[in-house]
Design a protein around this motif. Structure first.
Motif, PDB file in Angstrom:
ATOM      1  N   VAL A 195       0.841  -1.204   0.000  1.00 54.87           N
ATOM      2  CA  VAL A 195       0.000   0.000   0.000  1.00 54.87           C
ATOM      3  C   VAL A 195       0.878   1.257   0.000  1.00 54.87           C
ATOM      4  O   VAL A 195       0.584   2.238  -0.697  1.00 54.87           O
ATOM      5  CB  VAL A 195      -0.986  -0.009   1.189  1.00 54.87           C
ATOM      6  N   VAL A 196       1.974   1.218   0.742  1.00 52.08           N
ATOM      7  CA  VAL A 196       2.907   2.358   0.718  1.00 52.08           C
ATOM      8  C   VAL A 196       3.394   2.590  -0.709  1.00 52.08           C
ATOM      9  O   VAL A 196       3.402   3.725  -1.207  1.00 52.08           O
ATOM     10  CB  VAL A 196       4.117   2.110   1.658  1.00 52.08           C
ATOM     11  N   SER A 197       3.754   1.518  -1.401  1.00 52.55           N
ATOM     12  CA  SER A 197       4.330   1.665  -2.747  1.00 52.55           C
ATOM     13  C   SER A 197       3.309   2.171  -3.761  1.00 52.55           C
ATOM     14  O   SER A 197       3.671   2.715  -4.796  1.00 52.55           O
ATOM     15  CB  SER A 197       4.910   0.323  -3.219  1.00 52.55           C
ATOM     16  N   SER A 198       2.023   2.027  -3.450  1.00 50.92           N
ATOM     17  CA  SER A 198       0.993   2.510  -4.375  1.00 50.92           C
ATOM     18  C   SER A 198       0.888   4.031  -4.359  1.00 50.92           C
ATOM     19  O   SER A 198       0.346   4.642  -5.280  1.00 50.92           O
ATOM     20  CB  SER A 198      -0.371   1.919  -4.002  1.00 50.92           C
ATOM     21  N   GLY A 199       1.396   4.655  -3.292  1.00 49.65           N
ATOM     22  CA  GLY A 199       1.277   6.101  -3.157  1.00 49.65           C
ATOM     23  C   GLY A 199      -0.119   6.556  -2.789  1.00 49.65           C
ATOM     24  O   GLY A 199      -0.401   7.763  -2.795  1.00 49.65           O
ATOM     25  N   LEU A 200      -1.018   5.619  -2.451  1.00 54.31           N
ATOM     26  CA  LEU A 200      -2.411   5.970  -2.118  1.00 54.31           C
ATOM     27  C   LEU A 200      -2.454   6.933  -0.936  1.00 54.31           C
ATOM     28  O   LEU A 200      -1.811   6.716   0.079  1.00 54.31           O
ATOM     29  CB  LEU A 200      -3.195   4.691  -1.780  1.00 54.31           C
ATOM     30  N   ARG A 201      -3.235   8.010  -1.119  1.00 52.07           N
ATOM     31  CA  ARG A 201      -3.438   8.978  -0.038  1.00 52.07           C
ATOM     32  C   ARG A 201      -4.913   9.032   0.320  1.00 52.07           C
ATOM     33  O   ARG A 201      -5.767   8.696  -0.483  1.00 52.07           O
ATOM     34  CB  ARG A 201      -2.943  10.359  -0.469  1.00 52.07           C
ATOM     35  N   GLY A 202      -5.185   9.446   1.545  1.00 51.95           N
ATOM     36  CA  GLY A 202      -6.561   9.427   2.054  1.00 51.95           C
ATOM     37  C   GLY A 202      -7.493  10.254   1.201  1.00 51.95           C
ATOM     38  O   GLY A 202      -7.251  11.429   0.961  1.00 51.95           O
ATOM     39  N   ARG A 203      -8.581   9.631   0.763  1.00 55.14           N
ATOM     40  CA  ARG A 203      -9.509  10.302  -0.149  1.00 55.14           C
ATOM     41  C   ARG A 203     -10.586  11.104   0.569  1.00 55.14           C
ATOM     42  O   ARG A 203     -11.448  11.697  -0.062  1.00 55.14           O
ATOM     43  CB  ARG A 203     -10.174   9.261  -1.063  1.00 55.14           C
ATOM     44  N   GLY A 204     -10.550  11.098   1.904  1.00 53.65           N
ATOM     45  CA  GLY A 204     -11.566  11.830   2.646  1.00 53.65           C
ATOM     46  C   GLY A 204     -11.384  13.329   2.589  1.00 53.65           C
ATOM     47  O   GLY A 204     -12.308  14.086   2.835  1.00 53.65           O
ATOM     48  N   GLY A 205     -10.181  13.769   2.274  1.00 60.61           N
ATOM     49  CA  GLY A 205      -9.949  15.203   2.188  1.00 60.61           C
ATOM     50  C   GLY A 205      -8.567  15.620   2.670  1.00 60.61           C
ATOM     51  O   GLY A 205      -7.952  16.514   2.111  1.00 60.61           O
ATOM     52  N   ALA A 206      -8.070  14.947   3.694  1.00 65.47           N
ATOM     53  CA  ALA A 206      -6.783  15.370   4.252  1.00 65.47           C
ATOM     54  C   ALA A 206      -5.605  14.879   3.414  1.00 65.47           C
ATOM     55  O   ALA A 206      -4.527  15.473   3.431  1.00 65.47           O
ATOM     56  CB  ALA A 206      -6.651  14.890   5.690  1.00 65.47           C
ATOM     57  N   GLY A 207      -5.777  13.788   2.680  1.00 66.78           N
ATOM     58  CA  GLY A 207      -4.727  13.316   1.774  1.00 66.78           C
ATOM     59  C   GLY A 207      -3.507  12.728   2.458  1.00 66.78           C
ATOM     60  O   GLY A 207      -2.415  12.708   1.891  1.00 66.78           O
ATOM     61  N   PHE A 208      -3.682  12.213   3.668  1.00 67.38           N
ATOM     62  CA  PHE A 208      -2.544  11.604   4.371  1.00 67.38           C
ATOM     63  C   PHE A 208      -2.197  10.263   3.728  1.00 67.38           C
ATOM     64  O   PHE A 208      -3.086   9.483   3.387  1.00 67.38           O
ATOM     65  CB  PHE A 208      -2.882  11.411   5.850  1.00 67.38           C
ATOM     66  N   PRO A 209      -0.881   9.977   3.540  1.00 68.72           N
ATOM     67  CA  PRO A 209      -0.496   8.702   2.911  1.00 68.72           C
ATOM     68  C   PRO A 209      -1.029   7.492   3.688  1.00 68.72           C
ATOM     69  O   PRO A 209      -0.720   7.303   4.867  1.00 68.72           O
ATOM     70  CB  PRO A 209       1.029   8.741   2.935  1.00 68.72           C
ATOM     71  N   THR A 210      -1.840   6.690   3.021  1.00 68.31           N
ATOM     72  CA  THR A 210      -2.528   5.574   3.670  1.00 68.31           C
ATOM     73  C   THR A 210      -1.553   4.547   4.236  1.00 68.31           C
ATOM     74  O   THR A 210      -1.718   4.073   5.366  1.00 68.31           O
ATOM     75  CB  THR A 210      -3.477   4.910   2.655  1.00 68.31           C
ATOM     76  N   GLY A 211      -0.534   4.190   3.454  1.00 70.92           N
ATOM     77  CA  GLY A 211       0.426   3.177   3.896  1.00 70.92           C
ATOM     78  C   GLY A 211       1.147   3.589   5.173  1.00 70.92           C
ATOM     79  O   GLY A 211       1.399   2.758   6.061  1.00 70.92           O
ATOM     80  N   LEU A 212       1.461   4.883   5.278  1.00 68.43           N
ATOM     81  CA  LEU A 212       2.165   5.350   6.486  1.00 68.43           C
ATOM     82  C   LEU A 212       1.267   5.242   7.709  1.00 68.43           C
ATOM     83  O   LEU A 212       1.710   4.876   8.799  1.00 68.43           O
ATOM     84  CB  LEU A 212       2.634   6.803   6.313  1.00 68.43           C
TER      85      LEU A 212
END
Lengths: 535, 146
Positions: free
Chosen positions: A155-172
């Motif tokens: 998940v970290v390698s996907s670069g996915l960030r929180g889609r709720g609004g804050a955009g925090f990196p999900t994997g982290l």
């Protein structure tokens, strides 16, 4: 499809139902030669209710009502379903076609990149088998063969960030929870989608609920959680029902519960219903509400990843974030990261609403500009008048003037321009909008929905309403009191931005200031002036 | 159903007592079954869930969904979110308030977003979501309400 019978698909999505989909389904469901399937919506909401019929050419879409209000007949659908592959796609059914032939060839869908919303409008959301037949559970199956830490790194390698609004990196976030104090841990899906202009969480839960459950189960495996909650707002009764059904079906199929498909994962999920408080979309307020308290925000730190629900390590992610995880595990993080730009990797499900001709759900790689989205895809305003403003990112997002619509929709470009992407809601206004009134509404909304815990938000928004009332009353004949009011308003904005506990008070000034900066004439100011100081 | 209101509240809330964070689901259930949450229910709910009366009262009054009296026969919840305002939602709200002002059996409330932002203006009439609403459509849908 059984021989001699034709399958038709009618969305059960709340938006489609709001314009008559249930009546259409009731009428078509009575026909002896039709098999009716209720799906989610494809997201071409201006065409709803959009009926689809199986044919040799694929699924053909037709609008259920002709412009004069006549309902599509079962006979029309049967004739399309039985027509040879060489027959024209629409022909005599033009009254219902609205340009729709094979649904996926429609220009609105053809240019999209559907990853998170790949199954939306296609599958039967009540059928776990249908989900499995369309690529469901592949991500979870793979995750369960991997070490939890490896799932986090994927998940970290996907670069996915929180889609709720804050955009925090999900994997982290997941890594933090995985490394937190051992013992009981939770996964919470934030489905309190209260921002006006956003509806993608709702559509996903109604149209592909198993994707959210699969994402939560993968998350649970990755971080060592055993219990999950989906906090859905009470304004979404269709989504609540769809998720409850899906949970029961997933349990019956062994994808939730103890030892999921014979693995070491034991995880179950419960739906919790909100009670009409916008602030409960803020993650700490949502946790308070889940614990059975007033939805008042908590001061951070401690962050929920370390001390969240009932003081335990907790992942709180938005619905779209979690529903994207199965595709990342199925196809690999790298492949997901190949979409998008810079530090905005992947796709975003934009939601196009307000005064727009072709409104709906638009999933694209990050990077499209606001103008391309609202003009090329959205087709301009529904009223046919010129676009005057576009609000991006919900009630706490900025009003962009028509001349600034060339900003790319990425986290970085929006932040650099002083705006925010938020949950991806894009609301179009024509030239009849009064931005003075919309600025007042932003303060009024904050005053009504503030949890009341911190003073800048609770009192500041109330003073904001009163100050804006005076400014707007004087705008035809501005004098010294008007100037003093504007100065007070910008002061109030600064206090709210700097002194509020959470994003509600901290970001309410964004729509206010952007309206003031880009539409000064709506506040009784010379249009060359920029009293807001910044967007 | 039999028993006093207190007994029924106790019976409903007891079903949730073993849940984690049971108060909100319990309150929803009381309102669903009994129509509203009475001020006096707080003492019973607090007793069953081992909370203080003040805690329960604080939660009941925080959330807009919980009401302290029976609902009217009909309800109209008009969206005042920005997306609906962009297509006349504010005017629809104001006209709905005046249209039903003299009818005791109808309550008009504002809501902020029903998630139907591409098909506004939107409202829930008796709990059912309707999109692309016009005055005529509201008249047709509420025929016989007066």
């Amino acid at each position: 499809m059984t021989a001699g019978r034709t399958t038709v698909y009618v969305p059960g999505d709340a938006a489609a139902v709001s314009v008559g989909a249930d009546d259409v389904a009731a009428a078509l469901g009575r026909h002896p030669e039709l098999d009716l399937v209720r799906t989610g919506s494809r997201g071409m909401l201006w065409l709803e209710p959009l009926v689809e019929v199986d044919s040799e050419r694929g699924r053909i879409g037709l609008s259920a009502f002709a412009p004069d209000g006549t309902m599509l007949s079962a006979e029309t659908l049967l004739s399309i379903g039985s027509a040879a592959a060489t027959a024209p796609a629409v022909g005599e059914h033009a009254a219902y076609s609205l340009g729709v032939g094979r649904v996926e060839d429609h220009p609105f869908l053809a240019r999209q990149t559907r990853v998170t919303c790949a199954r939306l409008g296609i599958v039967d959301p009540t059928s776990e088998q249908d989900y499995a037949a369309h690529g469901g559970w592949v991500g979870l199956r793979r995750a369960l063969t991997m070490a939890p830490a490896a799932v986090v790194e994927e998940v970290v390698s996907s670069g996915l960030r929180g889609r709720g609004g804050a955009g925090f990196p999900t994997g982290l976030k997941w890594r933090t929870v995985a490394g937190a104090e051992p013992g009981l841990r939770f996964v919470c899906a934030n489905a309190d989608e209260g921002d006006s202009g956003t509806f993608a969480d709702r559509m996903l839960m109604e149209g592909d609920p198993f994707a959210l459950l699969e994402g939560m189960a993968i998350c649970a495996w990755a971080v060592g959680a055993t219990e999950g909650f989906i906090y859905v707002r009470s304004e979404y009764p269709h989504a609540i029902a769809a998720m409850r059904k899906a949970i029961a079906a997933a349990r019956a199929a062994g994808w939730l519960g103890t030892h999921v498909h014979g693995s070491a994962l034991s995880f179950d999920v419960e739906v919790r219903v909100g009670a009409g408080a916008y602030i409960c979309g803020e993650e700490t307020s949502m946790l308070e509400s889940l614990e059975g308290r007033r939805g008042e925000v908590r001061a951070k730190p401690p962050i929920p990843a370390l001390s969240g629900l009932f003081g335990r390590p907790t992942v709180v992610n938005n619905v779209l974030t979690l529903a994207t995880v199965p595709a990342i595990l199925a196809d690999g993080g790298e492949r997901y990261a190949a979409h998008g730009t810079d530090r905005s990797r992947g796709t975003q499900a934009f939601q196009l609403g307000g005064n727009v001709r072709h409104g709906g759900l638009v999933e694209l790689d990050f990077g499209i500009t606001v103008r391309e989205l609202v003009e090329d895809i959205g087709g301009g305003t529904r009223s046919g008048r010129p676009i005057r403003a576009v609000q991006v990112g919900g009630p706490l997002g900025a009003y962009l003037p028509a001349k600034l619509l060339d900003v790319p929709l990425t986290y970085e470009a929006m932040a650099e321009a002083g705006f925010m992407l938020g949950h991806g809601g894009v609301v179009v206004f024509d030239d009849t909008v009064d931005l003075g009134r919309m600025a007042r509404f932003a303060m009024e909304f904050c005053a009504k929905e503030s949890c009341g815990k911190c003073t800048p938000c609770r009192i500041g928004s109330q003073r904001g309403v009163e100050t804006l009332d005076r400014i707007l009353a004087d705008r035809a004949h501005p004098g010294p009191a008007h100037a003093a009011g504007l100065s007070l308003l910008t002061d109030l904005c600064t206090t709210m931005e700097r002194g509020s506990l959470c994003a509600m008070g901290g970001l309410t000034p964004m729509p206010v200031r952007s309206a003031l900066t880009h539409f000064p004439e709506d506040f009784g100011l010379d249009s060359a002036a920029t009293p807001g100081g910044r967007p | 159903m039999t028993g006093t209101r207190d007994e029924r509240v106790r019976e409903i809330v007891t079903r949730y007592a073993a849940h984690r964070g049971p108060l909100l689901p319990a309150l929803h259930a009381v309102q669903e079954d009994l129509g509203w949450i009475d001020r006096d229910d707080a003492a019973v709910i607090a007793d069953v869930l081992n909370l203080s009366k003040a805690d329960v009262h604080g939660v009941v009054t925080f959330y807009a969904d919980f009401r302290d009296a029976a609902a009217t026969r009909h309800t109209v919840s008009v969206c005042r979110g920005e997306a609906c305002q962009a297509v006349g939602g504010q005017e629809l709200y104001e006209r709905s308030v005046s249209r039903f002002a003299t009818i005791d059996d109808v309550t008009v409330t504002e809501v902020f977003c029903l998630g139907n932002c591409a098909l506004g203006p939107s409202a829930q009439l008796d709990g059912r979501l309707h999109g692309r609403l016009s005055d005529d459509r509201v008249s047709a849908l509420t025929q016989g309400w007066s």
